[in-house]
Design a protein around this motif. Structure first.
Motif, PDB file in Angstrom:
ATOM      1  N   LYS A   1       0.912  -1.281  -0.006  1.00 32.53           N
ATOM      2  CA  LYS A   1       0.037  -0.038  -0.053  1.00 32.53           C
ATOM      3  C   LYS A   1       0.838   1.160   0.148  1.00 32.53           C
TER       4      LYS A   1
ATOM      5  N   LEU B   1       3.355   2.053  -1.271  1.00 31.59           N
ATOM      6  CA  LEU B   1       4.151   2.275  -2.694  1.00 31.59           C
ATOM      7  C   LEU B   1       3.202   2.787  -3.757  1.00 31.59           C
ATOM      8  N   GLY B   2       1.949   2.580  -3.276  1.00 30.11           N
ATOM      9  CA  GLY B   2       0.932   3.157  -4.472  1.00 30.11           C
ATOM     10  C   GLY B   2       0.056   2.380  -5.059  1.00 30.11           C
ATOM     11  N   GLU B   3      -1.131   2.824  -5.413  1.00 30.93           N
ATOM     12  CA  GLU B   3      -2.095   1.802  -6.356  1.00 30.93           C
ATOM     13  C   GLU B   3      -1.489   1.044  -7.502  1.00 30.93           C
ATOM     14  N   ASN B   4      -0.792   1.792  -8.119  1.00 38.39           N
ATOM     15  CA  ASN B   4      -0.294   1.144  -9.368  1.00 38.39           C
ATOM     16  C   ASN B   4       0.791  -0.087  -9.247  1.00 38.39           C
TER      17      ASN B   4
ATOM     18  N   HIS C   1      10.996  15.014  -5.348  1.00 40.25           N
ATOM     19  CA  HIS C   1      10.030  15.842  -4.976  1.00 40.25           C
ATOM     20  C   HIS C   1      10.054  17.275  -5.520  1.00 40.25           C
TER      21      HIS C   1
ATOM     22  N   HIS D   1       8.397  15.723  -8.926  1.00 39.06           N
ATOM     23  CA  HIS D   1       7.128  15.357  -9.068  1.00 39.06           C
ATOM     24  C   HIS D   1       6.278  15.424  -7.533  1.00 39.06           C
ATOM     25  N   PRO D   2       5.023  15.376  -7.697  1.00 38.87           N
ATOM     26  CA  PRO D   2       3.964  15.281  -8.687  1.00 38.87           C
ATOM     27  C   PRO D   2       4.087  16.697  -9.548  1.00 38.87           C
TER      28      PRO D   2
END
Lengths: 333, 419, 313
Positions: free
Chosen positions: A177, A179-182, C286, C289-290
Motif C-alpha cells: 500500500k 508504494l501506491g495503487e499502481n 520531490h 513530482h508530482p
C-alpha cells in the motif's frame, strides 16, 4: 511450524516477499516471525529472508537451518555456494525455483532428494530458450524486477494450503500500500498468477516439529586452543586477498566489449570502473574481469564510441553454457 | 488494542510514541536506525508531537538526553555498542545527574574486530553506571518495557535513567506480533512527566551537577544513586502489577518457565532465551526435569529472587552472551555472588559463554549442556567454564587464516604496465 | 616545500593502466567513493597506511579479505586522525632510531566518510592539523550517513530526501562548508576532487605527494544507493555536479583558494542549470513530482549562482 526460506538478489523484493508471506500467515491466524538476513544489502548481491509460522508463539530464532520450503527467486543463485540455497535441504524440503528450466533438469543437476517445483515468474521476454538473439538481448535486468518477490510469496502461500487467495490479496495490499495503487495492482496481477499456478501442488509443504532431545547429534564441542597474538590478533597479513571474493556473482547485467568498435581508449573505461575490474592488455585493449565486475555499467555509459553493450547476465550465462556444450570447451563463468 | 507484525525497532519507536515523549536526541548506528527513522517520519507527518534532533555523536546525544531531562521534558533516545561506548562518559554522568529518561540499546558486539551482530558486551558495559537495565526477549516486550520503564525511571524514589535492551537483528530487524496498547490507556499508564524540582526556570535558581570536594560528600551522592537503583526492586512489582491489570501482560523481574519441579536450570538473558524455552520443551518431552530462568531486570540485580529460584536445584547452567576478558561470563559471576553462602545452594553452577557476535546457540547445544550438568552432578566433578565453539568452527577459521596469513601476496592476473 | 614539475599525468592517456586496489570489495556497484579511492591509490601506491573511521569504506576489509597492498587500520568513528597521529609518530620514531629505513617509510592516509569528517571526527581532525601532522586525509562525501541507511548528516545538501528527512521538502538544513573549516586551520593543502574528473584528481594527488604536512581532500562521492539512481549514472552525475557548479573543484594552497575548474558557460552566459543534476536523482524527486517546485529549484540555483558570482568577481 512452517519454516520457509527465500533466496534472491538485492533489488528483487525478497524482504518484501518475506513480509507479504508473514503478514498472510498472520492474517490467517498464525503466530509469525519474519526477517531478512543480509550484511549490507547490495543490489544484485545474494541475500535471503525467512518466515516462521505456527499456531503457538514462535520461540525459535535465527536463520532457518532445516527449511520446509526453500523459495529461490533467481535461479542463477542455485549453483552458487555463497548463496546458501541448498543449506539444510533434505528429503522433507520442497524447493521452489523461479526458472524456465524444468524440474527434472534441476533434479538431475542438483542430485537432491528434495521435491522440486518450478515457478515461472520472471519476464518471458528473452527468457525463452527458443527465442532469437535479438529477443534475448531485450531481456530485462533481474535486479529491476522487484515483483519477483510478490510472486514468490504468492507461490509459497499457495503451497502451504493454509492461506486462502483472499487472505493473500489482503496481505499483499497491506504490505505494498505505501508504494501506491499502481505498484499494488502490478504486483497483485503477477502474484495471483503465481498463486494459481501452484494449484496442483497445494499442501505439498508440510510443517516440521521441534528437534528431539532424546536422540540428537551431539555438537562437536572443542576447547579452543590458545594461539599467540601474532596469529590470533584480528589482522590480515597478506595483500589483495579481496580478489578471492567473486563479486562478479552480483552481476545481473553484463557489459560486453565489441572489439570491432572499441577504439582502444582504455584510459576511459579502465579509469572509470570503480572496482578496477577493467584490465589493460599488452595490446592496449580493455579487458573486463568478469570474476569481479559487478555490472554497474558505468563503462557502458562512458565509452566514447559506445562500443560496450549490456546483456542480461542470465542470458549471457546461458549463451556460454550452450557454446560450451557445442564446442566442448569449458568457459569460466 | 491492535495486534500487528512489528520489528523490534518499530516496537521500540511505538513505545516512545505511546509514552508521549517530548524530545528525541538521535544519532544513527546499525542496528538501531529504523527506530529514529520511524520517529522522524511520524514527527514530520505530525502524527507525533515531539522534537527530534540529530546530534553529531552519541557522546553529544546522551549529553543532550540528560540535559533535556534535567530541564523538565520527557526524553527518549537509542543507541548500540560502539555508540553506547562512545558516550560512556556521559552514561555515568547523566545517571549521576539523576535525570530520568529511557534509552533503548540495540545490543551488538564490540570492536575489535568490528561486527554488526548481536551480543551483550555493550549493554554489560553500562551495568555499573546507575542506569536501570531491562532485557527483552520479544518484540512485544520491548514496547511494554518502554512504557514500564518511564514509570520506573520517573518514580520519585528512583529518578534515574533506564536502558531497555533488545538484541540486534534477532529482535531489531525481526517482525513478531505486537499488541499495541490503545494510545489513551498507554498515556494514562505512563502519566505526565513531573520534573519536580528538576527544571530551569527564571526565578528558581538551580545549579546542577556541580563539583564536589571531599570523599564524604562524593560518597553521599554516589551511595544515594545506588540506593535509588535498589529501590526499583520494591517499586518494580507494583508497576508490573498495574501493567498486568491494565494491559493483561505480566512481566516478572525474572521470567520463570517450567521451574516448579526443575532439577536442572538454564539461566539466560535476552532473545535467545526463547530458544531455550523450546529446548526446555524438548528436554521435558525426553523426560528431563528442566526449567528456564530468564533475567529480565538486570539492574538492580534481583538477588533475593535469584536465591529463591535457584536454591535447592541440582545443577544450574548460566549462559552468558558476553565475556569479561580474563574473568569469564558476567551474569555467571553475579549469580554466583548472589548465591554465595546460602543454605541449599545449587550443587553445581556452570558457566557457558556463547552467542558472541551473533553466534547461534543451537538446540543440540542446550541439550548437551543439560547432559553435561547431569554427568558432572553424578560424578561430583567440577565443570570448567565452556567457551562454546565447535570443530567445524575451528575448521572454518583455519580456512580463513590460510588466506589471511598467506606468505605471498597474490597479485591479480593481467597486471601489465603499458609503455 | 613543493617540487617543481611533479605532475606527470597531463592527459587521460597518462592515467595508470594497472590498478593497485584489489577487486572483490563489497562496495555497492557504482560507488563514487570507491571510484575516487581507487584512482588515488594507483598514484599513491602501496607505501601507504590507510587509517579508517566507521563508514561505508570500513567494509573494504572484512576478514580475511583486504584490497590493500600496504597498511590498513580501522579505528573508530571519531578518531581516525588521532590514529593517524599515532602511526605517523611511530614511523618517525622508528626512522629516527634507524629501525625503519627511509625505503620502507609509509605515507599515512586517513579515509573517512562525511559522517565522521563533517561531524564527530572534526575535533580529532582539528587537532591533527593544529599539530601539523604530516598526513593525507580523504573524505568521501556521499552527503549522508551511508553505511547505516543514508540518514542525514552535516554534509547533506538542502532539500535532499534521506531516511531521517522524508518530509515533502527533504532536508531543511544546509551543507556545511568543510573546505573552509579545514582551510581556516591553514594546513599545507586542501582540495576538492571527484572520481568523475580523474585528470583533475590525479594532478592533485601527484602534487600533494611531494608536500609534507596535513593534506586534506574532500571527494564528492555519488552514491546510487543513498541518492537513488541507477549505478551506471555515477560518472555522469559526478560530472554534472562539477559542470552545474554544485561541486566546485578547488584548492587551498599558499593561503589562497584557487579553482581548478570553472564551470563553462554557454553563449548567453549561463552554466548548465542545476536541475540537470538534480533531476537524475531520486532523493530530489520531490522537486519535480508530482509537480515542479519552481521555488525550491530556484533557491538551489540561486545559492550556486551566488557562490560562483563571488568566485568570478
Amino acid at each position: 511450524m512452517f519454516r520457509i526460506r527465500f533466496h534472491g538478489r538485492g533489488g528483487q523484493g525478497i524482504k518484501t516477499a518475506s513480509r507479504i508471506l508473514g503478514t498472510a500467515f498472520f492474517m490467517a491466524g498464525y503466530e509469525v516471525q519474519d526477517a531478512p538476513r543480509y550484511g549490507a544489502e547490495r543490489r544484485g548481491a545474494p541475500l535471503f529472508a525467512y518466515v516462521r509460522a505456527d499456531k503457538s508463539p514462535v520461540n525459535e530464532r535465527g536463520i532457518i537451518s532445516q527449511p520446509d520450503l526453500v523459495v529461490v527467486a533467481d535461479d542463477t543463485l542455485v549453483g552458487m555456494p555463497a548463496a546458501g540455497v541448498m543449506q539444510g535441504v533434505d528429503q522433507h524440503t520442497v524447493l521452489l525455483i523461479n526458472s524456465q528450466e524444468k524440474a527434472e533438469t534441476w533434479s538431475q543437476r542438483l542430485n537432491t532428494p528434495a521435491t522440486i517445483i518450478i515457478l515461472t515468474a520472471t519476464e518471458t521476454v528473452g527468457e525463452d530458450a527458443e527465442a532469437s538473439d535479438d529477443a534475448r538481448e531485450a531481456a530485462i535486468d533481474r535486479a529491476e524486477l522487484p515483483y519477483i518477490g510478490s510472486s514468490c510469496a504468492a507461490a509459497a502461500a499457495a503451497l502451504t494450503n493454509v492461506i486462502s487467495r483472499d487472505v493473500f490479496v489482503d496481505a499483499l495490499t497491506e504490505e505494498l500500500k505505501p508504494l501506491g495503487e499502481n505498484i499494488v495492482k502490478k504486483n497483485m496481477d503477477i502474484a495471483l498468477a503465481a498463486f494459481a499456478a501452484m494449484s496442483q501442488h497445494v499442501g505439498i509443504v508440510s510443517e516440521s516439529s521441534l528437534p528431539s532431545a532424546k536422540e540428537y547429534i551431539k555438537p562437536e564441542w572443542i576447547k579452543l586452543p590458545f594461539e599467540e597474538a601474532k596469529i590470533s590478533a584480528p589482522a590480515i597479513h597478506a595483500g589483495v586477498t579481496s580478489v578471492k571474493v567473486r563479486t562478479g556473482l552480483w552481476r545481473t547485467m553484463r557489459p560486453v566489449i565489441d572489439y570491432e568498435r572499441c577504439s582502444g581508449c582504455w584510459w576511459i573505461c579502465s579509469t572509470y570502473c570503480p572496482d578496477g575490474a577493467i584490465n589493460v592488455t599488452d595490446e592496449g585493449l580493455p579487458d573486463i574481469d568478469y570474476d569481479h565486475c559487478k555490472g554497474c555499467l558505468i563503462c557502458v555509459a562512458q565509452c566514447p564510441p559506445q562500443a560496450i553493450e549490456s546483456i542480461a547476465e542470465h542470458v549471457a550465462k546461458h549463451r556460454e553454457m550452450s557454446a560450451a556444450s557445442t564446442t566442448g570447451g569449458v568457459h569460466d563463468t | 488494542m491492535t495486534r500487528r507484525l512489528l520489528t523490534g525497532n518499530s516496537a521500540a519507536a511505538w513505545g516512545a510514541r505511546l509514552a508521549q515523549v517530548d524530545y528525541v536526541p538521535a544519532f544513527p548506528i546499525t542496528p538501531q536506525t529504523e527506530i529514529i527513522e520511524d520517529l522522524s517520519l511520524w514527527i514530520d507527518r505530525g502524527e507525533m508531537d515531539a522534537r527530534m534532533v540529530t546530534l553529531e555523536s552519541e557522546h553529544s546525544m546522551i549529553t543532550a538526553a540528560g540535559s533535556a531531562a534535567s530541564s523538565g521534558v520527557r526524553v527518549f533516545t537509542a543507541t548500540s555498542s560502539q555508540g553506547l561506548l562512545y558516550g560512556m562518559e556521559m552514561v555515568y554522568t547523566v545517571a549521576g545527574w539523576r535525570a530520568p529518561f529511557v534509552m533503548i540499546n540495540v545490543s551488538r558486539g564490540l570492536s575489535s574486530p568490528i561486527t554488526l551482530e548481536s551480543d551483550h558486551n555493550d549493554i554489560m558495559a553500562a551495568r555499573d553506571s546507575g542506569f536501570l537495565q531491562i532485557h527483552c526477549a520479544t518484540c512485544q516486550e520491548i514496547t511494554d518495557s518502554v512504557l514500564m520503564s518511564y514509570r520506573l525511571a520517573e518514580h520519585k524514589e528512583i529518578r534515574l535513567p533506564a536502558i531497555v535492551n533488545q538484541d540486534g537483528f534477532y529482535l531489531s530487524f525481526t517482525r513478531e506480533p505486537v499488541s499495541l496498547p490503545d494510545a489513551d490507556r498507554a498515556a494514562a499508564f505512563v502519566g505526565e512527566f513531573d520534573p519536580e524540582n528538576l527544571q530551569f526556570k527564571s526565578g528558581a535558581p538551580l545549579s546542577q551537577a556541580m563539583a564536589v570536594l571531599g570523599g564524604g560528600p562524593y560518597s553521599y551522592f554516589r551511595y544515594q544513586a545506588h540506593l535509588a537503583v535498589e529501590r526499583a526492586l520494591s517499586v518494580y512489582d507494583e508497576i508490573a502489577d498495574e501493567f498486568a491489570d491494565t494491559f493483561g501482560r505480566r512481566y516478572d523481574m525474572i521470567d520463570s518457565y517450567m521451574m516448579d519441579d526443575a532439577e536442572y536450570v538454564l539461566v539466560m538473558m535476552g532473545s535467545f532465551a526463547t530458544k531455550a524455552r523450546d529446548a526446555v520443551d524438548s528436554l521435558r518431552q525426553a523426560g528431563w526435569k528442566v526449567g528456564l530462568a530468564r533475567i529480565r531486570l538486570f539492574r538492580p540485580l534481583p538477588q533475593q529472587k535469584i536465591r529463591q529460584l535457584l536454591s535447592g536445584r541440582r545443577a544450574v547452567a548460566v549462559i552468558d552472551q558476553n565475556i569479561s576478558m580474563g574473568m569469564g561470563g558476567i551474569l555467571h559471576s553475579e549469580i554466583a555472588m548472589a548465591l554465595y553462602g546460602i543454605n541449599d545452594a545449587p550443587g553445581l553452577l556452570a558457566s557457558y559463554i556463547g552467542g558472541l557476535g551473533g553466534r547461534d546457540i543451537r538446540q543440540q547445544e542446550f541439550f548437551e549442556m543439560i547432559s553435561e550438568l547431569k554427568q558432572a552432578s553424578d560424578t561430583g566433578d567440577r565443570l570448567q567454564p565452556r567457551l562454546l565453539y565447535t570443530k567445524n568452527e575451528l575448521t572454518e577459521i583455519r580456512n580463513l587464516q590460510a588466506i589471511a596469513q598467506a606468505e605471498h601476496v597474490e597479485i591479480k592476473q593481467a597486471e601489465r604496465k603499458k609503455k | 616545500m613543493i617540487k617543481e614539475s611533479v605532475v606527470q599525468i597531463h592527459r587521460m592517456k597518462d592515467m595508470p593502466s594497472s590498478h593497485l586496489l584489489g577487486t572483490g570489495t563489497p562496495m555497492c556497484a557504482g560507488c563514487g567513493g570507491l571510484e575516487a579511492l581507487h584512482n588515488m591509490y594507483d598514484i599513491l601506491g602501496e607505501k601507504t597506511v590507510f587509517v579508517n573511521a566507521a563508514g561505508c569504506l570500513t567494509l573494504l576489509s572484512v576478514y580475511p579479505f583486504t584490497p590493500f597492498r600496504g597498511g590498513w587500520l580501522y579505528t573508530a568513528m571519531a578518531s581516525a586522525p588521532a590514529g593517524a597521529q599515532g602511526v605517523r609518530d611511530a614511523l618517525d620514531i622508528r626512522l629516527q632510531k634507524k629501525k625503519l629505513s627511509e625505503e620502507d617509510n609509509m605515507e599515512v592516509v586517513v579515509v573517512t566518510g562525511d559522517g565522521s569528517a563533517y561531524g564527530m571526527g572534526l575535533s580529532a581532525t582539528s587537532g591533527a592539523m593544529d599539530r601539523n601532522l604530516d598526513f593525507i586525509y580523504l573524505c568521501y562525501d556521499n552527503e549522508g550517513y551511508g553505511n547505516t541507511g543514508q540518514q542525514y548528516s552535516a554534509a547533506t545538501p538542502h532539500a535532499a530526501v534521506t531516511s531521517t528527512s522524508r518530509g515533502s521538502h527533504g532536508y531543511p538544513g544546509f551543507k556545511k562548508d568543510l573546505f573552509s573549516i579545514w582551510a581556516a586551520h591553514d594546513p599545507v593543502y586542501v582540495a576538492t576532487i571527484i572520481g568523475a574528473e580523474p585528470l583533475d584528481l590525479a594532478k592533485k594527488i601527484e602534487k600533494l605527494k611531494t608536500m609534507r604536512g596535513p593534506r586534506m581532500l574532500i571527494s564528492l562521492a555519488p552514491c546510487p544507493t543513498g541518492w537513488d539512481y541507477d549505478p551506471k549514472l555515477s560518472v555522469e552525475i559526478g560530472r554534472l555536479a562539477v559542470q552545474t557548479g554544485v561541486w566546485p573543484l578547488k584548492e587551498y594552497i599558499n593561503g589562497e583558494v584557487i579553482h581548478t575548474k570553472i564551470p563553462k558557460k554557454d553563449k548567453s552566459g549561463k552554466r548548465i542549470p542545476v536541475e540537470e543534476y538534480l533531476k537524475l536523482q531520486g532523493r530530489f524527486k520531490h522537486l519535480f513530482h508530482p509537480q515542479r517546485d519552481d521555488k525550491g529549484i530556484a533557491e538551489i540555483q540561486a545559492s550556486i549562482d551566488a557562490y560562483w558570482d563571488k568566485v568570478t568577481a
